[in-house]
Design a protein around this motif. Structure first.
Motif, short mmCIF file in Angstrom:
data_model
loop_
_atom_site.label_atom_id
_atom_site.label_comp_id
_atom_site.label_asym_id
_atom_site.label_seq_id
_atom_site.Cartn_x
_atom_site.Cartn_y
_atom_site.Cartn_z
N ASN A 56 6.60 75.19 33.07
CA ASN A 56 7.22 75.74 31.87
C ASN A 56 7.59 77.19 32.11
O ASN A 56 6.73 77.96 32.50
CB ASN A 56 6.24 75.62 30.71
N PRO A 57 8.81 77.62 31.97
CA PRO A 57 9.96 76.92 31.41
C PRO A 57 10.93 76.39 32.46
O PRO A 57 11.83 75.62 32.13
CB PRO A 57 10.65 78.02 30.60
N TYR A 58 10.79 76.76 33.73
CA TYR A 58 11.84 76.48 34.71
C TYR A 58 11.97 75.01 35.05
O TYR A 58 13.07 74.46 35.06
CB TYR A 58 11.61 77.32 35.97
N TRP A 59 10.88 74.35 35.36
CA TRP A 59 10.93 72.94 35.72
C TRP A 59 11.37 72.11 34.52
O TRP A 59 12.13 71.16 34.64
CB TRP A 59 9.57 72.50 36.26
N VAL A 60 10.88 72.48 33.33
CA VAL A 60 11.28 71.79 32.10
C VAL A 60 12.78 71.95 31.88
O VAL A 60 13.48 70.99 31.56
CB VAL A 60 10.47 72.32 30.89
N TRP A 61 13.29 73.17 32.07
CA TRP A 61 14.72 73.43 31.92
C TRP A 61 15.52 72.57 32.90
O TRP A 61 16.52 71.95 32.53
CB TRP A 61 15.01 74.91 32.16
N PHE A 62 15.06 72.51 34.16
CA PHE A 62 15.77 71.74 35.17
C PHE A 62 15.80 70.25 34.81
O PHE A 62 16.85 69.61 34.86
CB PHE A 62 15.10 71.93 36.54
N MET A 63 14.64 69.69 34.43
CA MET A 63 14.57 68.27 34.09
C MET A 63 15.41 67.95 32.85
O MET A 63 16.10 66.93 32.81
CB MET A 63 13.11 67.86 33.85
N THR A 64 15.35 68.84 31.85
CA THR A 64 16.13 68.62 30.64
C THR A 64 17.62 68.60 30.95
O THR A 64 18.35 67.72 30.49
CB THR A 64 15.81 69.72 29.60
N HIS A 65 18.08 69.55 31.76
CA HIS A 65 19.51 69.59 32.08
C HIS A 65 19.93 68.46 33.01
O HIS A 65 21.08 68.02 32.96
CB HIS A 65 19.87 70.97 32.64
N LEU A 66 19.02 67.98 33.82
CA LEU A 66 19.32 66.81 34.65
C LEU A 66 19.59 65.60 33.76
O LEU A 66 20.58 64.87 33.96
CB LEU A 66 18.14 66.54 35.59
N VAL A 67 18.74 65.40 32.75
CA VAL A 67 18.92 64.29 31.81
C VAL A 67 20.19 64.49 30.99
O VAL A 67 20.97 63.55 30.79
CB VAL A 67 17.68 64.15 30.90
N ILE A 68 20.42 65.72 30.52
CA ILE A 68 21.62 66.01 29.73
C ILE A 68 22.88 65.68 30.53
O ILE A 68 23.82 65.06 30.01
CB ILE A 68 21.64 67.49 29.29
N ASN A 69 22.91 66.07 31.80
CA ASN A 69 24.09 65.79 32.62
C ASN A 69 24.26 64.30 32.91
O ASN A 69 25.39 63.82 33.00
CB ASN A 69 24.01 66.60 33.92
N GLY A 70 23.14 63.57 33.04
CA GLY A 70 23.24 62.11 33.20
C GLY A 70 23.84 61.45 31.98
O GLY A 70 24.72 60.58 32.09
N GLY A 101 28.38 59.32 28.89
CA GLY A 101 29.13 59.50 27.64
C GLY A 101 30.61 59.68 27.89
O GLY A 101 31.44 59.18 27.14
N ASP A 102 30.95 60.40 28.98
CA ASP A 102 32.36 60.57 29.33
C ASP A 102 33.00 59.26 29.76
O ASP A 102 34.17 59.01 29.48
CB ASP A 102 32.51 61.60 30.45
N LEU A 103 32.22 58.41 30.43
CA LEU A 103 32.75 57.12 30.88
C LEU A 103 32.94 56.16 29.71
O LEU A 103 33.92 55.41 29.67
CB LEU A 103 31.80 56.49 31.91
N THR A 104 31.99 56.13 28.78
CA THR A 104 32.04 55.16 27.69
C THR A 104 32.76 55.67 26.45
O THR A 104 33.18 54.87 25.62
CB THR A 104 30.60 54.77 27.27
N HIS A 105 32.86 56.99 26.31
CA HIS A 105 33.42 57.64 25.12
C HIS A 105 32.61 57.33 23.86
O HIS A 105 33.15 57.32 22.76
CB HIS A 105 34.90 57.23 24.91
N TRP A 106 31.30 57.06 24.04
CA TRP A 106 30.42 56.79 22.90
C TRP A 106 29.84 58.06 22.32
O TRP A 106 29.35 58.06 21.20
CB TRP A 106 29.28 55.87 23.30
N CYS A 107 29.85 59.13 23.11
CA CYS A 107 29.26 60.37 22.63
C CYS A 107 29.92 61.56 23.33
O CYS A 107 30.58 61.39 24.35
CB CYS A 107 27.75 60.39 22.86
N GLN A 108 29.71 62.71 22.75
CA GLN A 108 30.16 63.95 23.35
C GLN A 108 28.92 64.81 23.54
O GLN A 108 28.13 64.99 22.60
CB GLN A 108 31.17 64.64 22.43
#
Length: 198
Positions: A45-59, A64-71
């Protein structure tokens, strides 16, 4: 690093060294795994948490970009699910990052007595990737149910169905890795054979 954390690490190292010298393998495994889990959470905390959160966000953003279900607003960790009638915004934060599950897996694997160091590294990488993908699948399940079913599905999808899917996938990982099953043995053997040739 705080002085309490440093003292905790020193105390933990002392306890596990005593347990190892006393050949109390079950207590060594428990104390080692639990201690390493808390140490990694504190250090993450906070660096590893930030990295994991942004990894999930980017996934989620990629799917979302492929399906157009979310932005997805990656900078803020916000997922906007437009469903035509009642759009929903979902925040991806600490709980959604998978940091707790990944850290627990690392703690257990580090002190699991069956595997060699090379096998532990292999299963660490494969397990972390599996937990990450399971988390992205969970979030995309929430997105798809809200997109097609409406905002009324959000609570059920996020609180119940998404978590069930995620934990079933994580339990499958734990079962295969920590039971040292034929599947996990052959997976590592095939990986080793393939990369030792080239």
């Amino acid at each position: 690093m705080s002085s309490y954390l440093l003292l905790g690490i020193i105390g933990w190292l002392y306890v596990i060294s005593v347990l190892k010298r006393a050949h109390l393998s079950a207590y060594y495994f428990i104390a080692g795994s639990v201690g390493l889990f808390f140490i990694l959470i504190a250090l993450g905390n906070p660096y590893w948490v930030w990295f994991m959160t942004h990894l999930v966000i980017n996934g989620v953003s990629t799917l979302g970009d492929l399906t157009h279900w979310c932005q997805v607003f990656t900078k803020y960790g916000i997922v906007y699910i437009g469903n035509g009638t009642n759009p929903v915004t979902m925040s991806i934060d600490y709980e959604c990052s998978g940091i707790i599950e990944t850290t627990a897996f690392i703690g257990l694997l580090a002190f699991f007595p069956t595997y060699s160091r090379q096998e532990k590294v292999f299963y660490l990488v494969m397990g972390a990737l599996w937990i990450y993908l399971s988390n992205v699948i969970r979030l995309m399940l929430v997105v798809s149910l809200v997109y097609f079913g409406g905002a009324s599905w959000y609570f059920m999808a996020h609180t119940l169905l998404g978590r069930i899917v995620f934990y079933v996938l994580v339990i499958m990982l734990y079962y295969n890795v920590f039971n040292y099953s034929q599947l996990s043995q052959s997976l590592y053997a095939n990986f080793k054979r393939r990369f030792s040739r080239g």
